[in-house]
Scaffold this motif. Structure first.
Motif, PDB file in Angstrom:
ATOM      1  N   ILE A 100       0.836  -1.209   0.000  1.00 57.34           N
ATOM      2  CA  ILE A 100       0.000   0.000   0.000  1.00 57.34           C
ATOM      3  C   ILE A 100       0.866   1.252   0.000  1.00 57.34           C
ATOM      4  N   ILE A 101       1.871   1.306   0.869  1.00 57.37           N
ATOM      5  CA  ILE A 101       2.709   2.508   0.978  1.00 57.37           C
ATOM      6  C   ILE A 101       3.494   2.744  -0.302  1.00 57.37           C
ATOM      7  N   ILE A 102       4.061   1.690  -0.867  1.00 54.94           N
ATOM      8  CA  ILE A 102       4.848   1.849  -2.096  1.00 54.94           C
ATOM      9  C   ILE A 102       3.967   2.352  -3.230  1.00 54.94           C
ATOM     10  N   LEU A 152      -6.502   6.893  -5.429  1.00 55.40           N
ATOM     11  CA  LEU A 152      -6.170   6.143  -6.647  1.00 55.40           C
ATOM     12  C   LEU A 152      -5.434   4.847  -6.323  1.00 55.40           C
ATOM     13  N   GLY A 153      -4.519   4.916  -5.339  1.00 52.15           N
ATOM     14  CA  GLY A 153      -3.805   3.703  -4.954  1.00 52.15           C
ATOM     15  C   GLY A 153      -4.744   2.632  -4.436  1.00 52.15           C
ATOM     16  N   GLY A 160      -7.617  -2.536  -5.639  1.00 50.85           N
ATOM     17  CA  GLY A 160      -8.880  -3.253  -5.511  1.00 50.85           C
ATOM     18  C   GLY A 160      -9.264  -3.991  -6.776  1.00 50.85           C
ATOM     19  N   PRO A 161     -10.520  -4.391  -6.867  1.00 48.57           N
ATOM     20  CA  PRO A 161     -10.974  -5.191  -8.019  1.00 48.57           C
ATOM     21  C   PRO A 161     -10.994  -4.421  -9.329  1.00 48.57           C
ATOM     22  N   THR A 163      -7.203   2.184   1.142  1.00 48.05           N
ATOM     23  CA  THR A 163      -7.134   0.886   0.478  1.00 48.05           C
ATOM     24  C   THR A 163      -8.378   0.073   0.786  1.00 48.05           C
ATOM     25  N   ILE A 164      -8.858   0.152   2.030  1.00 42.88           N
ATOM     26  CA  ILE A 164     -10.124  -0.515   2.364  1.00 42.88           C
ATOM     27  C   ILE A 164     -11.242   0.027   1.484  1.00 42.88           C
ATOM     28  N   SER A 165     -11.241   1.350   1.269  1.00 42.02           N
ATOM     29  CA  SER A 165     -12.249   1.935   0.375  1.00 42.02           C
ATOM     30  C   SER A 165     -12.056   1.438  -1.045  1.00 42.02           C
ATOM     31  N   GLY A 166     -10.797   1.365  -1.486  1.00 44.36           N
ATOM     32  CA  GLY A 166     -10.521   0.907  -2.845  1.00 44.36           C
ATOM     33  C   GLY A 166     -10.914  -0.536  -3.071  1.00 44.36           C
ATOM     34  N   LEU A 167     -10.753  -1.383  -2.029  1.00 44.47           N
ATOM     35  CA  LEU A 167     -11.157  -2.781  -2.158  1.00 44.47           C
ATOM     36  C   LEU A 167     -12.668  -2.923  -2.298  1.00 44.47           C
TER      37      LEU A 167
END
Length: 894
Positions: free
Chosen positions: A54-56, A78-79, A84-85, A340-344
């Motif tokens: 995630i950080i990278i 965006l990350g 995510g899917p 990232t949780i939002s992106g997933l």
């Protein structure tokens, strides 16, 4: 030997027991196991892999988006979407190994802890005093920015609800509340960042947007708490009890806990000296206790964390200091995890029909129209012109991470489906991305109006084309007087950026103090006309530079520049020094990104009418020399200094010097006025001797005027040595190296003088054109006129005569002017102050061969580009002197 044998037998038994251990296998790669395999008993290993990915990803995206002047939240969102899917999740095995479903609760737990910490920081950023100062204008804009978008959201909720929501599971009222709140919210943290980067905080537009954003954010969180309470309540009576409990807790925090926390801060000395460990402990407990209470009564935990941030005392910069202790961990680790949780949960692949894309376009259009239109009309009604009103509307349309938090709350409460969630995430991303370019187009520099520093904040004063240079300035350009045409400089800009640079700036400022009037004039001084010409008083404008980084505390400092002007240590020390020496001084503060620091110096110098910019620099070569001297002293006393082996490996000190050299060259290129770079720690002797090797060119002529001005002080003496290069004089032993061909030297010199820093800093370092025969003859003629003016003056004022009486003029012809200058500087002895011209353009002579003898190839490549040939020679030769490198502005013809 029974004891020994018994020990051996026991040791053998212990080895057998270790071999037959029954502990669970902790091996990963070494035992052939998949290190990404999820183990509920040991989730740390996979969690570390997830955090690293995630950080990278976030950092790589932020590097590119930073060039587009986009806030960091864009890269984080965006990350999350890419991981995510929508993108990487379509790679076979990626989600199963990196983000398996069983690991999401652990990742979500850490992300929600970070979210509480972030909302606590948001509460710290909000200063309710801003609303009180500008209540009339901000209330109008804030109300329009909530009511009209909420109405648009409620209207759009009707078709969205009937088409994409299961009516048997979700109430329309609940869905309408979440869509209305998502439309009404403004991302206050992102808004502060954009205002700071665009240098709008001290404009009338920035003041109104900042205060309206605070009010909008507070009302938005109240509406969110109301929405969550209604969703979690089983009946209307339960919802009422939840709201009353939340209201009671809010009053308890704002009235009682806030006063207790303020008393604790004063009691522990946290207000004066920063937060103590005990104060940090109590504050952290209050943060999580408030989050726990609001969560258990049916309101989300983030509301309690937000309340805890609001009640922290603002006195003494305590909120800023508290933010500095928490912000890095939150912004580097916790927030990217949350996004990232939002992106997933975001799958843009679900937007697979024209109907869905039509609804998505409607969501984006209505979200922007509601915010932009409502705030624009409100601002126009309040008295702003259309350009300012549309800028306010554009800024208030910024959504950012606050809307994403609202959407995630709705998703976790099963109010929003993944499809609707993805549609709104795309809307928040697009509106945040469009804010900066839209404001840049609508509100360029020439139209900006700065809020008045005194009286009514909207007693507008037009900035013009180049006066929007600091976050807050209470200065105005001094009125011009007859001394404008004098050769001596009387208006100076002093740059303060680091504590170690302060002694050199104080020393050179003290030398520039004008001589006092004659004793016979003291009795009539009050009735005498103002002193003019070279006898006029000096004025010093101190500019404190602070780099704007990606930290929330830097943004908070930008909005509190008025307080920082009085509390900043560097400005306070310099102001006290000026008061003790009777020097008129004004102070200013500029908080801008590193790439804009040099431009900020130039803009400020022009705004205050500065005739000379005083710039400090302690070069890496001098730092190495000082370190070596300290090491020698320590070895003599038997105590060696501690050394970090990584300093040699990574050359951290040289990197810092290299970065500062880019800033120095940027000032040289963009100042638009005379610049004096003080290399070293400044004059430190009661009786100062100044040495000027005069070779020729516009920079050397400026240096000559500067040296004569320094000699107006009775404790300064100077030696000016004019060096004329001639190949007819026999070469002495100090220059035994073979010199290249003259034509080759001329070619190398032309290339050196045309060197630029465009590849590293993005702007040219050459302000003069390439030298032609005509311009060189003009420069040589000007050199002769300047030399005759001071070495053989015809008529002088008493002040000029006193100054020139302390100057010794000499002329010398030599084939090696740099070696001659070095030898003469060593012969003078003591701690000499050497003043030289930078001579990066229209250099009178070529010095490439001499610099090679002095070890130019072993020197840092930036040294010659920054200091010029003459100053580089002194640094490379290791002469124990302080240097002042002068550069004339590049607008002169000769």
């Amino acid at each position: 030997m029974p004891e020994f044998s018994g020990q051996v037998i026991n040791l053998s038994r212990s080895f057998n027991q270790l071999h037959k251990r029954t502990a669970p296998d902790q091996g990963g790669l070494l035992t052939g196991k998949d290190p990404t395999a999820f183990d509920p008993a040991d989730p740390l290993r996979l969690w570390i892999i997830q955090v690293g990915v995630i950080i990278i990803t976030t950092q790589i995206l932020s590097l590119g988006l930073r060039k587009l002047r986009q806030p960091r939240v864009i890269a984080e969102v965006l990350g999350g979407i890419l991981l995510g899917p929508t993108a990487f999740g379509r790679i076979p095995g990626f989600s199963e190994h990196i983000f398996p479903t069983q690991s999401i609760p652990y990742l979500s737990l850490v992300a929600n802890i970070g979210l509480c910490l972030f909302l606590f920081l948001v509460g710290l950023e909000i200063d309710t005093a801003i609303i009180r100062r500008h209540a009339r204008l901000s209330a109008t804009v804030a109300a329009a920015g909530i009511v009209i978008p909420f109405g648009f959201g409620a209207a759009l909720a009707v078709p969205l609800y009937h088409r994409f929501i299961d009516e048997s599971q979700v109430s329309y009222t609940h869905f309408m509340l979440f869509t209305g709140v998502a439309y009404s919210i403004t991302a206050f943290p992102v808004l502060c960042r954009i205002l700071t980067e665009l240098k709008l905080l001290d404009t009338t537009v920035g003041v109104v947007v900042l205060s309206a954003g605070v009010g909008n954010d507070i009302i938005g969180w109240v509406l969110l708490a109301l929405s969550v309470a209604l969703v979690n309540a089983g009946s209307g009576l339960t919802a009422l009890w939840i709201l009353l409990a939340c209201l009671g807790w809010t009053l308890l925090m704002l009235i009682i806990v806030q006063r207790v926390l303020f008393w604790l801060a004063r009691r522990t000395g946290s207000v004066e000296n920063g937060p103590t460990i005990f104060f940090m402990t109590i504050t952290t407990l209050i943060l999580f206790a408030s989050a726990f209470f609001t969560d258990v009564i049916g309101v989300h935990a983030i509301f309690g964390a937000f309340l805890a941030g609001i009640i922290v005392p603002r006195e003494g910069g305590l909120a800023i200091a508290l933010t500095e202790k928490l912000e890095d961990m939150v912004s580097v680790i916790f927030l990217p995890l949350y996004f990232t949780i939002s992106g997933l949960s975001t799958d843009l692949g679900l937007l697979n029909t024209w109907t869905i894309w039509g609804f998505t376009a409607a969501i984006c259009a209505l979200a922007f129209t509601g915010k932009f239109g409502g705030c624009t009309l409100a601002a126009r009604y309040a008295g702003f012109n259309w350009r300012e009103a549309t800028t306010i509307g554009s800024l208030m349309s910024c959504k950012g991470l606050i809307e994403l938090i609202v959407l995630n709350v709705g998703l976790s409460a099963n109010i929003l489906t993944r499809l609707v969630f993805s549609m709104f995430v795309l809307e928040a991303l697009l509106l945040t991305f469009a804010t900066t370019p839209t404001v840049t187009v609508l509100y360029p520099l020439r139209y900006r109006v700065r809020a008045s520093a005194v009286g009514s904040p909207f007693a507008n004063v037009s900035d013009g084309d180049a006066k929007d240079d600091e976050s807050a300035i209470g200065n105005s350009r001094p009125s011009t007087d007859p001394s404008e045409d004098a050769s001596w400089k009387r208006r100076f800009t002093v740059i303060l950026d680091k504590l170690e640079h302060l002694p050199s700036m104080m020393a050179i400022t003290h030398l520039l103090q004008p001589p006092p009037p004659a004793y016979s004039q003291l009795d009539t001084l009050t009735h005498a006309p103002p002193r003019t010409g070279n006898d006029a008083p000096a004025h010093f404008a101190a500019l404190r530079l602070i780099e704007l980084a990606d930290r929330p505390s830097d943004v908070m400092k930008s909005s509190a520049t008025e307080a920082l002007l009085h509390t900043d240590p560097l400005l306070s020390i310099f102001r006290t020094f000026a008061d003790l020496n009777g020097l008129p001084v004004s102070t200013a503060l500029s908080i801008v990104p590193f790439d804009e620091l040099a431009a900020s110096v130039g803009e400020h110098a022009r705004s205050v009418g500065s005739q000379l910019v005083l710039l400090p620099w302690i070069s890496s070569m001098q730092t190495h020399a000082d370190s070596a001297a300290n090491a020698t002293d320590a070895a003599t006393s038997g105590a060696m200094p501690e050394r970090n082996p990584f300093d040699t490996l990574f050359r951290t000190d040289r990197s810092a010097s290299l970065v500062h050299s880019h800033f120095v060259r940027g000032v040289f290129a963009q100042a638009g006025t005379n610049v004096a770079l003080l290399v070293g720690r400044g004059p430190r002797e009661p009786a100062q001797h100044v040495f000027l090797p005069f070779i020729g060119g516009p920079d050397d002529r400026l240096a000559l005027e500067f040296v004569v001005q320094l000699c107006a002080s009775a404790r300064v003496r100077a030696t000016v040595l004019r060096l004329v290069k001639s190949d007819d004089v026999p070469v002495d032993a100090g220059a035994h190296v073979g010199l290249p061909e003259a034509a080759h030297l001329a070619e190398e010199n032309a290339k050196a003088n045309a060197l630029t820093v465009a590849s590293t800093t993005g702007f040219p370092d050459t302000m003069y054109g390439h030298a032609s025969t005509q311009t060189r003859l003009q420069s040589e003629t000007a050199d002769g006129v300047a030399w005759a003016r001071f070495a053989a003056p015809v008529s002088l004022s008493p002040v000029d005569a006193a100054a020139l009486a302390r100057v010794t003029f000499e002329e010398l012809t030599t084939p090696t002017p740099l070696h001659t200058a070095l030898q003469r500087a060593r012969a003078l002895g003591g701690r000499t102050l050497v003043v030289v011209g930078r001579a990066r353009r229209l250099a009178a002579e070529d010095h490439t061969a001499e610099l090679r003898v002095l070890g130019e190839r072993d020197a840092p490549s930036e040294l010659r580009k920054t200091l010029g040939d003459t100053a580089s020679a002194f640094v490379l030769a290791g002469v124990d002197v302080d240097l002042v490198v002068m550069q004339a502005p590049g607008t002169r013809v000769h």
